[in-house]
Design a protein around this motif. Sequence first.
Motif, short mmCIF file in Angstrom:
data_model
loop_
_atom_site.label_atom_id
_atom_site.label_comp_id
_atom_site.label_asym_id
_atom_site.label_seq_id
_atom_site.Cartn_x
_atom_site.Cartn_y
_atom_site.Cartn_z
N SER A 20 97.16 -4.52 -64.35
CA SER A 20 96.75 -3.92 -63.07
C SER A 20 97.64 -2.75 -62.70
N PRO A 21 97.02 -1.68 -62.19
CA PRO A 21 97.87 -0.66 -61.57
C PRO A 21 98.43 -1.28 -60.29
N MET A 22 99.73 -1.22 -60.08
CA MET A 22 100.32 -1.83 -58.87
C MET A 22 101.33 -0.84 -58.31
N PHE A 23 100.87 -0.07 -57.33
CA PHE A 23 101.75 0.95 -56.78
C PHE A 23 102.97 0.29 -56.14
N GLY A 24 104.15 0.80 -56.46
CA GLY A 24 105.39 0.21 -55.95
C GLY A 24 105.98 -0.82 -56.90
N VAL A 70 95.12 5.86 -65.67
CA VAL A 70 95.84 6.22 -64.45
C VAL A 70 94.95 5.79 -63.28
N ASN A 71 95.57 5.55 -62.13
CA ASN A 71 94.83 4.95 -61.01
C ASN A 71 95.13 5.68 -59.71
N ILE A 72 94.07 6.05 -58.99
CA ILE A 72 94.24 6.79 -57.72
C ILE A 72 93.40 6.17 -56.60
N PHE A 136 89.92 3.92 -60.11
CA PHE A 136 90.08 4.31 -58.71
C PHE A 136 89.62 3.21 -57.78
N ILE A 137 90.17 3.24 -56.55
CA ILE A 137 89.77 2.27 -55.52
C ILE A 137 89.52 2.98 -54.20
N PHE A 138 89.04 2.21 -53.21
CA PHE A 138 88.77 2.69 -51.85
C PHE A 138 87.55 3.61 -51.80
N VAL A 179 85.64 -5.58 -61.00
CA VAL A 179 85.18 -6.47 -59.93
C VAL A 179 86.41 -7.18 -59.37
N GLN A 180 86.72 -6.92 -58.10
CA GLN A 180 87.94 -7.50 -57.53
C GLN A 180 87.60 -8.67 -56.61
N GLY A 181 87.92 -9.87 -57.05
CA GLY A 181 87.69 -11.07 -56.24
C GLY A 181 88.66 -11.11 -55.07
N ALA A 184 92.63 -11.58 -55.33
CA ALA A 184 93.53 -10.57 -55.90
C ALA A 184 94.69 -10.20 -54.98
N GLY A 185 95.83 -9.92 -55.58
CA GLY A 185 96.98 -9.43 -54.84
C GLY A 185 96.84 -7.94 -54.56
N GLY A 186 97.60 -7.46 -53.59
CA GLY A 186 97.62 -6.03 -53.27
C GLY A 186 96.43 -5.60 -52.44
N GLY A 220 91.59 -10.67 -60.25
CA GLY A 220 91.78 -11.61 -59.13
C GLY A 220 92.02 -13.02 -59.62
N GLY A 221 93.29 -13.42 -59.68
CA GLY A 221 93.61 -14.82 -59.98
C GLY A 221 93.76 -15.16 -61.44
N ILE A 222 93.64 -14.18 -62.36
CA ILE A 222 93.82 -14.49 -63.79
C ILE A 222 95.31 -14.56 -64.08
N PHE A 239 89.78 -8.17 -68.60
CA PHE A 239 90.50 -9.13 -67.76
C PHE A 239 91.76 -8.46 -67.23
N GLN A 240 91.77 -8.25 -65.91
CA GLN A 240 92.86 -7.48 -65.31
C GLN A 240 93.87 -8.42 -64.65
N VAL A 241 95.13 -8.27 -65.03
CA VAL A 241 96.17 -9.15 -64.48
C VAL A 241 97.21 -8.34 -63.72
N GLY A 242 97.52 -8.79 -62.51
CA GLY A 242 98.51 -8.10 -61.70
C GLY A 242 99.68 -8.99 -61.34
N SER A 243 99.43 -9.97 -60.48
CA SER A 243 100.50 -10.83 -59.97
C SER A 243 101.32 -11.46 -61.09
N LEU A 244 100.68 -11.76 -62.21
CA LEU A 244 101.38 -12.36 -63.36
C LEU A 244 102.59 -11.54 -63.78
C1 LIG Z 1 101.82 -5.46 -55.95
C2 LIG Z 1 100.40 -5.03 -56.16
C3 LIG Z 1 100.06 -3.69 -56.00
C4 LIG Z 1 98.76 -3.26 -56.26
N1 LIG Z 1 98.47 -1.92 -56.18
C5 LIG Z 1 97.26 -1.48 -56.64
C6 LIG Z 1 97.02 -0.09 -56.83
O1 LIG Z 1 97.89 0.77 -56.62
N2 LIG Z 1 95.79 0.27 -57.28
C7 LIG Z 1 94.80 -0.64 -57.59
O2 LIG Z 1 93.73 -0.25 -58.01
N3 LIG Z 1 95.02 -1.96 -57.40
C8 LIG Z 1 96.23 -2.40 -56.97
N4 LIG Z 1 96.46 -3.75 -56.88
C9 LIG Z 1 95.36 -4.70 -57.17
C10 LIG Z 1 95.26 -4.97 -58.67
O3 LIG Z 1 94.70 -3.86 -59.32
C11 LIG Z 1 94.39 -6.19 -59.02
O4 LIG Z 1 93.15 -6.11 -58.36
C12 LIG Z 1 95.05 -7.51 -58.68
O5 LIG Z 1 96.43 -7.51 -59.02
C13 LIG Z 1 94.37 -8.65 -59.43
O6 LIG Z 1 94.68 -9.89 -58.88
P1 LIG Z 1 95.98 -10.75 -59.30
O7 LIG Z 1 97.12 -10.11 -58.59
O8 LIG Z 1 95.64 -12.10 -58.82
O9 LIG Z 1 96.14 -10.66 -60.80
C14 LIG Z 1 97.77 -4.20 -56.62
C15 LIG Z 1 98.11 -5.55 -56.76
C16 LIG Z 1 99.41 -5.97 -56.55
C17 LIG Z 1 99.76 -7.43 -56.75
#
Ligand SMILES: Cc1cc2nc3c(=O)[nH]c(=O)nc-3n(C[C@H](O)[C@H](O)[C@H](O)COP(=O)(O)O)c2cc1C
Length: 355
Positions: A20-24, A70-72, A136-138, A179-181, A184-186, A220-222, A239-244
Motif C-alpha cells: 500500500s502507498p502509505m503517506f508518512g 506512484v500514488n497521488i 490515485f484516491i479521492f 477496492v478499499q473495504g 482498511a487503515g489510513g 483492507g484487512g489482508i 492483494f494490497q497490504v498496508g497495516s501489515l
Molecule cells: C498509515 C497509512 C497511510 C495510508 N496512506 C495512503 C495513501 O497515501 N494513499 C493511498 O492510496 N492509500 C493510503 N492508505 C490506505 C492503503 O492504501 C490501503 O487501502 C490500506 O492500508 C489497506 O488496508 P490495511 O491497512 O488493512 O492493509 C494508507 C494506509 C495506512 C495504514
Amino acid sequence: MNWNNSITSLFDIQYPIVQSPMFGVTTPQMTAASSNAGCLGSLALADLNAENCIRLINETQKLTDKPFAVNIFVNEIPKIDDTLTHRYYKAKSFIENLANENGLKVVLPELNTIKITDYHDQVEAIIHQKCKILSFIFGCLDDESITLLKKNNVLLIGTCTSLEEAKILSEKEIDIICVQGIEAGGHRGSFNPNNIPEIGGLSLLSQITENVKNPLIYAGGIYNAKTLLAAKNLGAKGFQVGSLLLGSTESALKPFEKNRLKLVKEHEIVLTKSFSGRYARGIKNKFIEILEHSDYVLPYPYQNKLTYELRKIAKEKELTDFVGIWLGQSINGFSEKSTFELLNDLIQETEDFML
Ligand SMILES: Cc1cc2nc3c(=O)[nH]c(=O)nc-3n(C[C@H](O)[C@H](O)[C@H](O)COP(=O)(O)O)c2cc1C
C-alpha cells in the motif's frame, strides 16, 4: 501455487501483491524492497509538490529497476471564501490553545501562506520521471490527465469504496480498480469527503466483482494467507497490504509510534476527520476525542495544512495524543521484520496453505 494472472502480467511482476502507498510511512526503501521482493511497491506522494515528487521518485529508481507505482490525491480543492476564512481562524485559535494547554507551543499557519498542490503538476512530474504505474484516491483524474497519462503508457489504478465509484472508474476506462473495504487503515479513498460509503470488504468486493469487468485489487484487512485467499475467492486479482508493514524496518514511523501500535486494542481503532478533514482510520487519541464532533474541522486540504505543524512538533516530542497514527482493523502483531521478509512470509504462508 501459480500466482500468474492479469495483475502480474499487466505490471510485469512475480506476485500480485501490492504494498500500500502509505503517506508518512512509506519510504523509497519500503517501495523498492517490495518491488525487489517480486511484488508491486507503491510510493506515496499524496499532495507533495512536483519538486518533492521528483526527488522521491529518483531516490526509489536508484534502489530498484523493478516496476513500482506512484500514488497521488486527486481531490477537488474547495474555494476560499468568507465562511471558510472565518472557520479557519476559529479552528486555528482553538487548536493553538488546546496545544498550549497540553504543553505544546505551536503557531499554526496563516491561511494566505498555505501552499496547495495542483495534482496536474504531479502528473507532469510523473510523466517526466517515466513512471509507468499511477494509483490515485479521492476521486477520478480528469479526462485530460487520463488521456495524457495513457498516451505516455502509464497504467492507471483508481480507488473505490462503493460500487457506484467503481462504475465511474470503469466508465472512465481506468485500467485497474483498487477496492478499499471499510477495514482498511489510513484515509478512505472515497470520492465524496462528507458522506463516505461505509461498506465492509466482503460485501463491497463481491458486488464489484459481479458488476465491473476491470481487474480488481483488494485493500483492507489482508495480513495473512487466509485473508488474502478470501479476497481471491471473492474475485480480487491483486492483494494490497498496508497495516501489515507499519512496523517494518523500512517504515518511516518512529519507535514511540510503533510501540503505540503494538499496544492498540480493537475498540481504539476509529474513523476520524479531525486531523486532515478527510476520513481516515487510525488510533483514537485526545486530539480526535476533542475535535471530532466540534466546529473546528475544516474541509481537506485545509484541516491537513492547519494541523501539520502541531503533528510535526508532537512527533518530535513523542506525544501520541497529537499525532495521527493510522491503522486498519486487522491487528496483526506489528512485526519489525524487514518489508522483504514480511512480504516473503505472506507469499510462503499462502503457498503452504494451498498445498
Ligand atoms: C498509515 C497509512 C497511510 C495510508 N496512506 C495512503 C495513501 O497515501 N494513499 C493511498 O492510496 N492509500 C493510503 N492508505 C490506505 C492503503 O492504501 C490501503 O487501502 C490500506 O492500508 C489497506 O488496508 P490495511 O491497512 O488493512 O492493509 C494508507 C494506509 C495506512 C495504514
